[in-house]
Design an enzyme around this catalytic site. Structure first.
Site, PDB file in Angstrom:
ATOM      1  CD  GLU A  70      -3.115  -0.843   0.358  1.00 15.96           C
ATOM      2  OE1 GLU A  70      -3.344   0.314   0.001  1.00 15.96           O
ATOM      3  OE2 GLU A  70      -3.819  -1.815   0.007  1.00 15.96           O
ATOM      4  CB  CYS A  90      -1.475   7.460   1.526  1.00 15.71           C
ATOM      5  SG  CYS A  90      -3.021   6.709   2.019  1.00 15.71           S
TER       6      CYS A  90
HETATM    7  P1  NAD Z   1       8.179   4.739   4.970  1.00 12.65           P
HETATM    8  O1  NAD Z   1       8.165   3.953   3.715  1.00 12.65           O
HETATM    9  O2  NAD Z   1       9.337   5.640   5.215  1.00 12.65           O
HETATM   10  O3  NAD Z   1       8.088   3.780   6.246  1.00 12.65           O
HETATM   11  C1  NAD Z   1       7.119   2.769   6.386  1.00 12.65           C
HETATM   12  C2  NAD Z   1       7.670   1.673   7.262  1.00 12.65           C
HETATM   13  O4  NAD Z   1       8.823   1.109   6.669  1.00 12.65           O
HETATM   14  C3  NAD Z   1       8.059   2.112   8.670  1.00 12.65           C
HETATM   15  O5  NAD Z   1       7.575   1.153   9.580  1.00 12.65           O
HETATM   16  C4  NAD Z   1       9.566   2.142   8.627  1.00 12.65           C
HETATM   17  O6  NAD Z   1      10.142   1.782   9.864  1.00 12.65           O
HETATM   18  C5  NAD Z   1       9.923   1.130   7.561  1.00 12.65           C
HETATM   19  N1  NAD Z   1      11.122   1.490   6.801  1.00 12.65           N
HETATM   20  C6  NAD Z   1      11.531   2.736   6.459  1.00 12.65           C
HETATM   21  N2  NAD Z   1      12.655   2.684   5.722  1.00 12.65           N
HETATM   22  C7  NAD Z   1      12.981   1.377   5.586  1.00 12.65           C
HETATM   23  C8  NAD Z   1      14.037   0.669   4.943  1.00 12.65           C
HETATM   24  N3  NAD Z   1      14.996   1.308   4.279  1.00 12.65           N
HETATM   25  N4  NAD Z   1      14.034  -0.686   5.020  1.00 12.65           N
HETATM   26  C9  NAD Z   1      13.067  -1.342   5.667  1.00 12.65           C
HETATM   27  N5  NAD Z   1      12.049  -0.711   6.302  1.00 12.65           N
HETATM   28  C10 NAD Z   1      12.002   0.623   6.283  1.00 12.65           C
HETATM   29  O7  NAD Z   1       6.805   5.539   4.959  1.00 12.65           O
HETATM   30  P2  NAD Z   1       6.313   6.613   5.997  1.00 12.65           P
HETATM   31  O8  NAD Z   1       7.144   7.834   5.861  1.00 12.65           O
HETATM   32  O9  NAD Z   1       6.141   5.999   7.331  1.00 12.65           O
HETATM   33  O10 NAD Z   1       4.835   6.908   5.441  1.00 12.65           O
HETATM   34  C11 NAD Z   1       4.590   7.801   4.425  1.00 12.65           C
HETATM   35  C12 NAD Z   1       4.405   7.113   3.097  1.00 12.65           C
HETATM   36  O11 NAD Z   1       3.454   6.075   3.204  1.00 12.65           O
HETATM   37  C13 NAD Z   1       3.843   8.049   2.029  1.00 12.65           C
HETATM   38  O12 NAD Z   1       4.484   7.790   0.810  1.00 12.65           O
HETATM   39  C14 NAD Z   1       2.380   7.668   1.961  1.00 12.65           C
HETATM   40  O13 NAD Z   1       1.757   7.968   0.737  1.00 12.65           O
HETATM   41  C15 NAD Z   1       2.442   6.207   2.214  1.00 12.65           C
HETATM   42  N6  NAD Z   1       1.180   5.717   2.752  1.00 12.65           N
HETATM   43  C16 NAD Z   1       0.415   4.899   1.997  1.00 12.65           C
HETATM   44  C17 NAD Z   1      -0.812   4.473   2.474  1.00 12.65           C
HETATM   45  C18 NAD Z   1      -1.711   3.574   1.688  1.00 12.65           C
HETATM   46  O14 NAD Z   1      -2.632   3.027   2.294  1.00 12.65           O
HETATM   47  N7  NAD Z   1      -1.508   3.379   0.408  1.00 12.65           N
HETATM   48  C19 NAD Z   1      -1.231   4.873   3.742  1.00 12.65           C
HETATM   49  C20 NAD Z   1      -0.410   5.703   4.479  1.00 12.65           C
HETATM   50  C21 NAD Z   1       0.794   6.118   3.988  1.00 12.65           C
END
Ligand code: NAD
Length: 465
Positions: A219, A253
């Site tokens: 997602e 998002c």
């Molecule tokens: P992110 O991708 O930075 O982090 C998400 C998760 O991944 C966190 O738990 C984090 O600890 C982990 N993570 C981060 N970097 C990592 C890496 N290099 N390796 C492994 N794991 C890692 O996202 P965010 O900043 O927490 O959230 C914002 C993003 O999420 C935006 O792009 C938003 O559009 C998206 N989002 C999508 C939805 C949806 O339902 N489609 C909902 C909410 C947010």
């Protein structure tokens, strides 16, 4: 109290995963009664801890009670209620027809759980996006390990406390941590990975999952366009677009990322947008306690940087101390500036005027497929045209955000905005493998299927054409 997130050790992770796999193997997650009781308990835990949830979200994102209730608590309770209402029907084997060649047999699609699921959550709806996937995971009969976001530590600590004190860790548990912990979790062989987060990290997750052929739901996010045409009800459009852009201070998002506004209604829209913001938060949103803040300084600095990317029409004030940014309408210099390249994820709204809808469609189709698209129009032929010519995850005609708040619609992206979907029955399906079972009769046996049967080929040619 300050909340602290520590990285988990490889040993702790290994032990948690092993225990869940054993628990699953013993068949403990499969009885429907267990699944239902677990979901009921989850609903009770959420209800009984409403005060603590409101406080954690206030501390992490300055979410107002109204926003936390609608976008975190209420949406989860509704999803659980809906799942409990339909779980019998969703989990029952479905009888399907068989082919002419299969006369005498019966065929079924039987949902079965994958096994041990890993759920990785982001920070923007830190409770909802950690717990909503587990509703599907539990309903479908899986175990679940939740990895909440480290960027919203109060909510992460709270989720850990609530889950660990009410559920058997062999069934559902939380492993807190950041990137390092997630990387360690990704070394494990899970049966399913459900990830919500950014596009770049989505690629990391899929690469790790691919190494072990683990199925995934991703997602993700990206830039979700909004279009307002000259036939739209502009005051209502401005109010609904403003709602989509300021909810959680734009850190959503599916928030409308940028706007194409028809030349004829541009001025009216700008005025109505200002009016809407004033109606929500008064003259100075920065001092209104119900207006959300940016999650941390890094994101605050990233967002304030976008204010240099064009001319500000309304808003534009920021408060570093409280990490708040006023809802801001701007005209970008061109489409190459960062505010038109990155997912904004904040209350800054670039708008571009247009006259020719075909150019708008081309612009959107030249970019990655969006997670959401919003169109405001009173003409059905316009919505048909847009919906038939642009691929996107989901969206609304004459509204924003609301498509994700109903369990009747699957929610997910397409292309770069994600793989798979969930909510309602789609959540159950996301965490289920549909096993195909053919029950053959032993009362008779057609000879034509066997090698060198008399008239075998002739019969087959009649049946299979
Ligand atoms: P992110 O991708 O930075 O982090 C998400 C998760 O991944 C966190 O738990 C984090 O600890 C982990 N993570 C981060 N970097 C990592 C890496 N290099 N390796 C492994 N794991 C890692 O996202 P965010 O900043 O927490 O959230 C914002 C993003 O999420 C935006 O792009 C938003 O559009 C998206 N989002 C999508 C939805 C949806 O339902 N489609 C909902 C909410 C947010």
């Amino acid at each position: 109290m300050t909340a602290v997130i520590e990285e988990a050790s490889r040993e702790a992770i290994q032990s948690a995963v092993d225990k869940q796999k054993q628990f699953y193997k013993e068949g403990k997650t499969k009885p429907l009664d267990v699944r239902k009781q677990t979901l009921e308990k989850l609903a009770d835990v959420i209800k009984e801890n409403e005060k603590e949830i409101l406080l954690a979200l206030k501390q992490d994102l300055n979410k107002s009670e109204m926003e936390t209730y609608t976008t975190e608590i209420g949406i989860l309770l509704e999803e659980i209620r809906f799942t409990l209402k339909h779980i019998d029907e969703w989990s029952a084997p479905v009888k399907v027809k068989t082919a002419k060649t299969h006369v005498g047999s019966k065929a079924y699609k039987v949902p079965e759980p994958y096994g041990a699921a890993l759920i990785i959550a982001p920070w923007n709806y830190p409770l909802q996006l950690a717990l909503s996937p587990i509703i599907g995971a539990i309903a479908a009969g899986n175990t679940a390990i939740i990895k909440p976001s480290e960027l919203t530590p109060h909510t992460s600590n709270l989720i850990t406390g609530l889950i660990d004190s009410h559920f058997d860790p062999e069934y559902i548990t939380v492993i807190e941590g950041g990137v390092e912990t997630t990387q360690l979790l990704l070394e494990q062989y899970f049966d399913y990975i459900f990830f919500t987060g950014s596009v770049p990290v989505g690629k990391v997750i899929m690469e790790a999952a691919a190494k072990q052929l683990i199925p995934v739901t991703l997602e993700l996010g990206g830039k979700s366009p909004c279009i307002i045409d000259e036939t739209a009800n502009v005051p209502l459009a401005a109010k609904r677009v403003a709602f989509g852009k300021v909810t959680n201070a734009g850190q959503t998002c599916v928030a409308p990322d940028y706007l194409f506004i028809h030349k004829e209604v541009k001025e009216e829209f700008i005025q109505e947008f200002q009016k809407a913001i004033m109606g929500f938060y008064g003259k100075n949103p920065l001092t209104n306690d119900t207006y959300g803040r940016i999650v941390n300084e890094r994101h605050f600095n990233r967002l304030t940087g976008y204010l240099q990317d064009g001319d500000i029409l309304t808003g534009g004030s920021v408060d570093h101390a409280s990490l708040k940014i006023e809802p801001t309408l701007m005209v970008p210099k061109d489409d190459t500036v960062p505010v038109m390249q990155d997912e904004i994820f904040g209350p800054i709204f670039p708008l571009m005027e247009y006259e020719d809808l075909d150019e708008v469609i081309r612009f959107i189709n030249d970019r990655p497929k969006p997670l959401a698209l919003y169109l405001f129009t009173s003409e059905d032929h316009v919505s048909d045209k847009v919906n038939n010519s642009i691929s996107y995850g989901g969206g609304c005609v004459n509204d924003t955000l609301m498509h994700l708040a109903t369990p009747y619609l699957p929610f997910g992206g397409v292309g770069e905005s994600g793989i798979g979907n969930y909510h309602g029955e789609s959540s159950f399906a996301a965490f289920s493998h549909y096993k195909s079972i053919l029950k053959q009769t032993t009362k008779f046996d057609f000879s034509f299927r066997y090698p060198n049967a008399k008239f075998g080929l002739k019969v087959l040619k009649k049946l299979l054409k």
